[in-house]
Motif scaffolding. Structure first.
Motif, short mmCIF file in Angstrom:
data_model
loop_
_atom_site.label_atom_id
_atom_site.label_comp_id
_atom_site.label_asym_id
_atom_site.label_seq_id
_atom_site.Cartn_x
_atom_site.Cartn_y
_atom_site.Cartn_z
N MET A 92 8.76 -5.85 12.15
CA MET A 92 8.00 -6.50 11.08
C MET A 92 7.47 -5.48 10.09
N CYS A 93 6.98 -4.35 10.63
CA CYS A 93 6.44 -3.30 9.77
C CYS A 93 7.51 -2.74 8.84
N LEU A 94 8.69 -2.49 9.39
CA LEU A 94 9.78 -1.96 8.57
C LEU A 94 10.17 -2.93 7.45
N ILE A 95 10.26 -4.21 7.80
CA ILE A 95 10.72 -5.21 6.83
C ILE A 95 9.66 -5.55 5.80
N PHE A 96 8.44 -5.77 6.26
CA PHE A 96 7.39 -6.30 5.38
C PHE A 96 6.43 -5.24 4.83
N THR A 97 6.51 -4.02 5.34
CA THR A 97 5.58 -2.98 4.88
C THR A 97 6.32 -1.76 4.34
N VAL A 98 7.13 -1.12 5.18
CA VAL A 98 7.77 0.14 4.79
C VAL A 98 8.72 -0.06 3.61
N ILE A 99 9.64 -1.02 3.73
CA ILE A 99 10.62 -1.24 2.66
C ILE A 99 9.95 -1.61 1.34
N PRO A 100 8.98 -2.55 1.32
CA PRO A 100 8.30 -2.85 0.06
C PRO A 100 7.59 -1.64 -0.54
N ILE A 101 6.95 -0.81 0.30
CA ILE A 101 6.27 0.38 -0.21
C ILE A 101 7.27 1.34 -0.84
N LEU A 102 8.40 1.57 -0.15
CA LEU A 102 9.43 2.47 -0.67
C LEU A 102 10.07 1.92 -1.95
N GLY A 104 8.32 0.60 -4.27
CA GLY A 104 7.31 0.68 -5.31
C GLY A 104 6.34 -0.46 -5.34
N LEU A 105 6.25 -1.22 -4.26
CA LEU A 105 5.36 -2.38 -4.23
C LEU A 105 4.13 -2.15 -3.36
N LYS A 106 3.70 -0.90 -3.28
CA LYS A 106 2.59 -0.53 -2.41
C LYS A 106 1.32 -1.31 -2.71
N ASP A 107 1.01 -1.51 -3.98
CA ASP A 107 -0.21 -2.22 -4.35
C ASP A 107 -0.19 -3.67 -3.89
N MET A 108 1.00 -4.22 -3.74
CA MET A 108 1.12 -5.60 -3.30
C MET A 108 1.01 -5.72 -1.78
N VAL A 109 1.27 -4.62 -1.08
CA VAL A 109 1.25 -4.65 0.38
C VAL A 109 -0.19 -4.65 0.90
N SER A 110 -0.95 -3.64 0.51
CA SER A 110 -2.35 -3.54 0.95
C SER A 110 -2.96 -2.29 0.34
N SER A 111 -4.19 -2.01 0.74
CA SER A 111 -4.86 -0.78 0.32
C SER A 111 -5.80 -0.35 1.44
N THR A 112 -6.15 0.93 1.44
CA THR A 112 -7.07 1.43 2.46
C THR A 112 -7.83 2.64 1.93
N ILE A 214 0.16 -1.63 9.03
CA ILE A 214 0.06 -1.83 7.57
C ILE A 214 -0.89 -0.79 6.97
N VAL A 215 -2.05 -0.66 7.58
CA VAL A 215 -3.05 0.29 7.09
C VAL A 215 -2.51 1.72 7.19
N LEU A 216 -1.88 2.05 8.32
CA LEU A 216 -1.36 3.40 8.53
C LEU A 216 -0.28 3.73 7.51
N CYS A 217 0.64 2.81 7.30
CA CYS A 217 1.75 3.05 6.35
C CYS A 217 1.26 3.18 4.93
N VAL A 218 0.30 2.36 4.55
CA VAL A 218 -0.27 2.43 3.20
C VAL A 218 -0.92 3.79 2.98
N ALA A 219 -1.56 4.32 4.01
CA ALA A 219 -2.24 5.61 3.89
C ALA A 219 -1.26 6.77 3.84
N LEU A 220 -0.13 6.66 4.56
CA LEU A 220 0.78 7.80 4.68
C LEU A 220 1.93 7.80 3.68
N LEU A 221 2.35 6.62 3.25
CA LEU A 221 3.54 6.56 2.39
C LEU A 221 3.19 6.56 0.91
#
Length: 221
Positions: A92-102, A104-112, A214-221
């Motif tokens: 789920m993280c790969l599909i709904f978090t990592v791929i969208p962030i990569l 360029g949709l990081k702001d839509m995913v979450s923030s921390t 989600i929080v971890l990926c947003v912070a690192l990617l």
């Protein structure tokens, strides 16, 4: 049979209304009072306010002599159940978090605003033992079981429990969050029903780790 259905409807209605009252009160507390406490006190309080949601369904289960196995908890192959939950969370993280962030949709995913290791550790603990255990116990566990008692249809239970799950977050977000949470509810139900060996415990693990990642990926990617 009719009396059992009526009892299930009444019990579920009372439990659901009480949960909405509690979530509204907790939301007001978090917005207006939580920051008045010290950091250590806040860390305890966020867990305590989540666990309040378990009180009524647990009491109702005890009163009706219902067991954990009735709401999807299984004693055998616990290590396998945990493993399935971890795999679901990672996918789920790969599909709904990592791929969208990569993409360029990081702001839509979450923030921390987390920057320290202990904050991420706490987020993992809170996501699993605070949020996930409470929400999965009630929505995919207790509510799902009662809906099945009312109408012996898994799709009925999946749709109604997921709609209520989405509405449960109305005080904490907007209509978009309600809709996305509703879809997550459907997914969690389908995972448990369609994946062999997947239990309510698996979904708790999946839900909690996914939220924390989600929080971890947003912070690192």
């Amino acid at each position: 049979m009719f009396e059992k259905t009526q009892k299930s409807i009444f019990t579920l209605a009372i439990a659901t209304v009480c949960q909405f009252i509690i979530v509204y009160g907790v939301t007001l507390f978090n917005r207006n009072l939580l920051m008045n406490f010290t950091l250590a006190e806040r860390m305890v309080l966020v867990f305590a306010t989540q666990w309040i949601f378990l009180i009524l369904p647990v009491l109702l289960m005890l009163k009706n002599k219902e067991k954990l196995k009735d709401i999807g908890f299984i004693r055998v192959n616990i290590h396998k159940q945990i493993f399935i939950g971890i795999v679901i969370a990672i996918v789920m993280c790969l599909i709904f978090t990592v791929i969208p962030i990569l993409c360029g949709l990081k702001d839509m995913v979450s923030s921390t605003h987390y920057t320290k290791t202990w904050q991420f550790i706490f987020e993992f603990a809170y996501s699993i033992f605070g949020v996930a255990i409470v929400e999965e116990f009630f929505f995919r566990g207790y509510m799902f079981k009662k809906l099945m008692d009312i109408k012996n249809s898994k799709w009925f239970a999946i749709i109604i429990s997921s709609i209520v799950f989405g509405l449960f977050h109305i005080f904490q977000g907007n209509i978009i969050q309600v809709f996305t949470t509703m879809m997550l509810g459907v997914m969690f139900c389908l995972f448990r029903e369609k994946i062999k060996g997947c239990s309510t415990l698996s979904i708790i693990i999946a839900h909690g780790i996914y939220d924390a990642l989600i929080v971890l990926c947003v912070a690192l990617l």
